[in-house]
Design an enzyme around this catalytic site. Sequence first.
Site, PDB file in Angstrom:
ATOM      1  N   LYS A 134      -6.321  -7.895  -8.323  1.00 17.90           N
ATOM      2  CA  LYS A 134      -4.911  -8.317  -8.383  1.00 17.90           C
ATOM      3  C   LYS A 134      -4.401  -8.658  -6.979  1.00 17.90           C
ATOM      4  O   LYS A 134      -3.683  -9.625  -6.788  1.00 17.90           O
ATOM      5  CB  LYS A 134      -4.027  -7.210  -8.973  1.00 17.90           C
ATOM      6  CG  LYS A 134      -4.173  -7.062 -10.472  1.00 17.90           C
ATOM      7  CD  LYS A 134      -3.055  -6.224 -11.072  1.00 17.90           C
ATOM      8  CE  LYS A 134      -3.102  -4.790 -10.638  1.00 17.90           C
ATOM      9  NZ  LYS A 134      -4.255  -4.009 -11.143  1.00 17.90           N
ATOM     10  N   CYS A 157       8.118   5.726 -15.629  1.00 21.61           N
ATOM     11  CA  CYS A 157       6.781   6.005 -15.088  1.00 21.61           C
ATOM     12  C   CYS A 157       6.714   7.217 -14.168  1.00 21.61           C
ATOM     13  O   CYS A 157       5.649   7.814 -14.040  1.00 21.61           O
ATOM     14  CB  CYS A 157       6.177   4.773 -14.421  1.00 21.61           C
ATOM     15  SG  CYS A 157       6.882   4.299 -12.867  1.00 21.61           S
ATOM     16  N   MET A 158       7.804   7.612 -13.517  1.00 16.70           N
ATOM     17  CA  MET A 158       7.667   8.655 -12.507  1.00 16.70           C
ATOM     18  C   MET A 158       8.620   9.845 -12.651  1.00 16.70           C
ATOM     19  O   MET A 158       8.555  10.774 -11.863  1.00 16.70           O
ATOM     20  CB  MET A 158       7.919   8.053 -11.109  1.00 16.70           C
ATOM     21  CG  MET A 158       6.870   7.104 -10.646  1.00 16.70           C
ATOM     22  SD  MET A 158       5.184   7.578 -11.052  1.00 16.70           S
ATOM     23  CE  MET A 158       5.090   9.186 -10.346  1.00 16.70           C
ATOM     24  N   MET A 176       0.210   8.170 -15.174  1.00 18.26           N
ATOM     25  CA  MET A 176       0.990   8.060 -16.411  1.00 18.26           C
ATOM     26  C   MET A 176       0.590   9.056 -17.503  1.00 18.26           C
ATOM     27  O   MET A 176       1.414   9.433 -18.319  1.00 18.26           O
ATOM     28  CB  MET A 176       0.885   6.643 -16.990  1.00 18.26           C
ATOM     29  CG  MET A 176       1.491   5.596 -16.117  1.00 18.26           C
ATOM     30  SD  MET A 176       3.154   6.009 -15.634  1.00 18.26           S
ATOM     31  CE  MET A 176       3.091   5.503 -13.954  1.00 18.26           C
ATOM     32  N   GLY A 226       2.923   4.412 -10.054  1.00 20.18           N
ATOM     33  CA  GLY A 226       2.436   3.170 -10.654  1.00 20.18           C
ATOM     34  C   GLY A 226       2.903   1.950  -9.893  1.00 20.18           C
ATOM     35  O   GLY A 226       2.150   1.000  -9.692  1.00 20.18           O
ATOM     36  N   GLN A 227       4.161   1.945  -9.444  1.00 25.12           N
ATOM     37  CA  GLN A 227       4.771   0.721  -8.921  1.00 25.12           C
ATOM     38  C   GLN A 227       4.872   0.743  -7.391  1.00 25.12           C
ATOM     39  O   GLN A 227       4.894   1.808  -6.781  1.00 25.12           O
ATOM     40  CB  GLN A 227       6.161   0.540  -9.526  1.00 25.12           C
ATOM     41  CG  GLN A 227       6.149   0.525 -11.054  1.00 25.12           C
ATOM     42  CD  GLN A 227       7.505   0.201 -11.632  1.00 25.12           C
ATOM     43  OE1 GLN A 227       7.927  -0.947 -11.600  1.00 25.12           O
ATOM     44  NE2 GLN A 227       8.198   1.190 -12.146  1.00 25.12           N
TER      45      GLN A 227
END
Lengths: 771, 85
Positions: free
Chosen positions: A87, A176-177, A361, A398-399
């Site tokens: 990615k 997500c967090m 997650m 995640g981000q």
Amino acid sequence: MDITRRKFIKSAAVNSAIATAVALFPGISFSAWTNKEGASGQILWEKTPCRFCGTGCGLLVGVSGDRAVAVKGDPNCSVNKGLCCVKGYHSIQALYGKDRLTKAMVRKNGKLVTVPVKEALDVIANKMQETIKKHGKDSVAMYGSGQWTIPDGYAASKLFKGCIGTNNVEANARLCMASAVVGFLTSFGKDEPMGCYDDIDHADVFITWGNNMAEMHPVLFSRMLARRKKRKDIRIIDLATRMTRSGQAADKAIIFNPQTDLAIANAICYEIVRNDRVNWDFVKKHCSFHKGKTGIGYGIEDHFKFKDKAQNSSFQEFKTFLKDYTPEKVAKISGVSAMDIKYLASVYGDPDKKVTSFWCMGMNQHTRGTWINNLVYNIHLLTGKISTPGNSPFSLTGQPSACGTVREVGTLTHKLPFGVVMKEKAREKAAKIWKVPVKNIDPKPSYHTVEMFRALDRGDIRFMWVQVTNPMVTIPNLKRYRDGAQKKDRFLVVSDVYPTPTTDVADVILPAAMWIEREGFYGNSERRTQHFEQILPAQGDSICDTWQIIEVARRMGFEKQFPWKQETYIKDIWNEYIQFHDYPAHRMAPYNLLKERSGVQWPFVNGKETKWRFNAKYDPACEQKGFDFYGKPDRKAWIWLRPYEPAAESPDREYPFWLNTGRVLEHWHTGSMTRRIPILHGSMPAAYVELNPDDAADLGIVNNSKVKITSRRGSIVMIASINGRGRPPRGMVFVPFFDEKYLINEVTLDAFCPMSKQPDYKKCAVKIERV
Amino acid sequence: MPVFSYLAHPVEGAKDKLMNEVKECDHCEVIPADNEDILIILTDTPDDDAEKKLWKKLTNLKSMRSLDMIFGHAGEDARKNIKKG
Ligand code: SF4
């Protein structure tokens, strides 16, 4: 194609292949490759963090003229040391999809029509003011993102919480967090990991809890493999609910029944205590025992409320509590053999082994997400394996800026950049820095994410501005919330870079400048703040998300709070923001230093970054020798008595399968960017449902058969994948959510952890039929 | 004008053979690893058709065990319809 550009694309292609080979075969060399890039002097290489995951790899983007033409890993960035994943290497192609949003649009007579950006900004400001006048300040909301830059989130928080006076600010990082945050706060009183990625270079054993790092944090996974390649005794143990690429690469893969990680963690503690593997010196000095409420619900109903109440406990009570979690008892509910549980306990309990646990997650998207975070900390605390190189309970994000923007700036309903809205001192500090009357800041939190979309459906919220996220793909139990967003008298503003199912239902679309088309900062999983310059011109009429908020704020009469000039506003915002964190436990690096370096870790005190927190050897905020868990009033880390409780919805006769959802290596979240990168789209063109081969055989399903997945909320038809990339155990199916053609969240359940309010995307009950 | 890079895994003991075979293909560069049985292949073809033909030729080489695509710059035309509907 321009020859120089072509040459650099070829160079990038070879560099990507070399990096991948290095990840697969650490130590591999290609002496025949002489890299002549840069010799022409026509390509400028600029540093930036990667646009995609929370690993926060440093990239060097090659720019020729006004266009990004190549990417390589930044060798100066300690996160990835020159490595990237697929990615990252292709990230710049996401800038150039044919359907980039470059014009503002406003819905007129039911149709979206192109308008000048100024007109769209006027419409937004007017509509917000009109809505506030008619329905009150809590009828307007901002829904942002862990992909927001730090200035985006800061400007949003200042406008909504400081100026308008509503706590209706949330971000998709809630999805997500949030469990990681509440886990940290309840166990340590301070958010974000105590360790850093350097732990990978020191650990002897890695245990991943429900975390497919090979696909979700591939560069960190490669670092783990490289460490194992160097030393034969390094072990990777993958504890998961389905077999993935991570499990395949691990030395041992242990599959457990969904939700039973709670029981397994307690059983590991039981064994550590039973075998007297407790690090008594550490526990006596640095830990205290606590218990909270049990039977805490699942938040499925509107207006659900829950508040935990901590009570003191003791080691003796903890020991008695653990009696329910003997390996033999837990083997029955978890499906993990007592022998494997004992093995895990022996690894954690071995005083000669450094252990790092990673999760993301699997543990956070969990109706007892806070509890499972607490329980894994318990294991590390009982054994004293924490806050030292290689000994690390490590919650990954995640981000790219879930930590930097959402957790540190505090773009959640209850948070401020420093502290929480409920605390008078925190409100006073914010009011002073923001130059607003303190009474403007509401002391009561309003809606967390799921409840915010419920409020939009009910009509308690009438206006919502969405930036850098795609909720019409990602919100669980989606149909209710999409219908809600389209009800009469709801107004949705969406700022994004591409058309999505969320822009489809918008009343106003603002075209956003993407990533390096503007200046910004991200903050990654290991407390690293990463600055990036504007490297490329913004496309068409697109403007930076921060500037969009500033323009609207000024139109609403808040010029005094948003006075900055376009040339310097990012720097000015940074300098204002860091006043909130000007204390040893969280001091941030100055702007000029961030511009120079490939990221700086906070606390940054006296010119030094902090790699390990709560350990006086490394952390300038410690006030006592050795360990100092200064986040809690008793200066101790808290060990919690948290029981196993079942999932909100489990398979039954009618809906006999677990549905598990998640991501894949090639795509970033809902795929709105990565599906526009030809090579990524080509290698993973469509979502699918993974089935266990025996279940598939029982149902007469073969590879590529059409399969209908139905829950109590909705159904979806998609293509079967058997023995593909992942392999669920019997009784489970897995669906990735990157593909907007298959909205799997119409099937999922909007149950959440009552403490963190984070939904569980990993567990609901479905039935499977061949179509 | 597509540019692709691949990791090529030869069948056992055929690394040199594979390297020579790939060298004979048009639009290809090959970079062998010094210390592992793996090659990097870089392709630079004039159009999609030539790329497809080359890919077929490479995958059919007898000494080729597997070919993993790592990087691709396919040009704008390769974008497929990814939107709903
Ligand atoms: S691992 Fe994450 S941050 Fe690193 S290159 Fe890949 S997507 Fe980007």
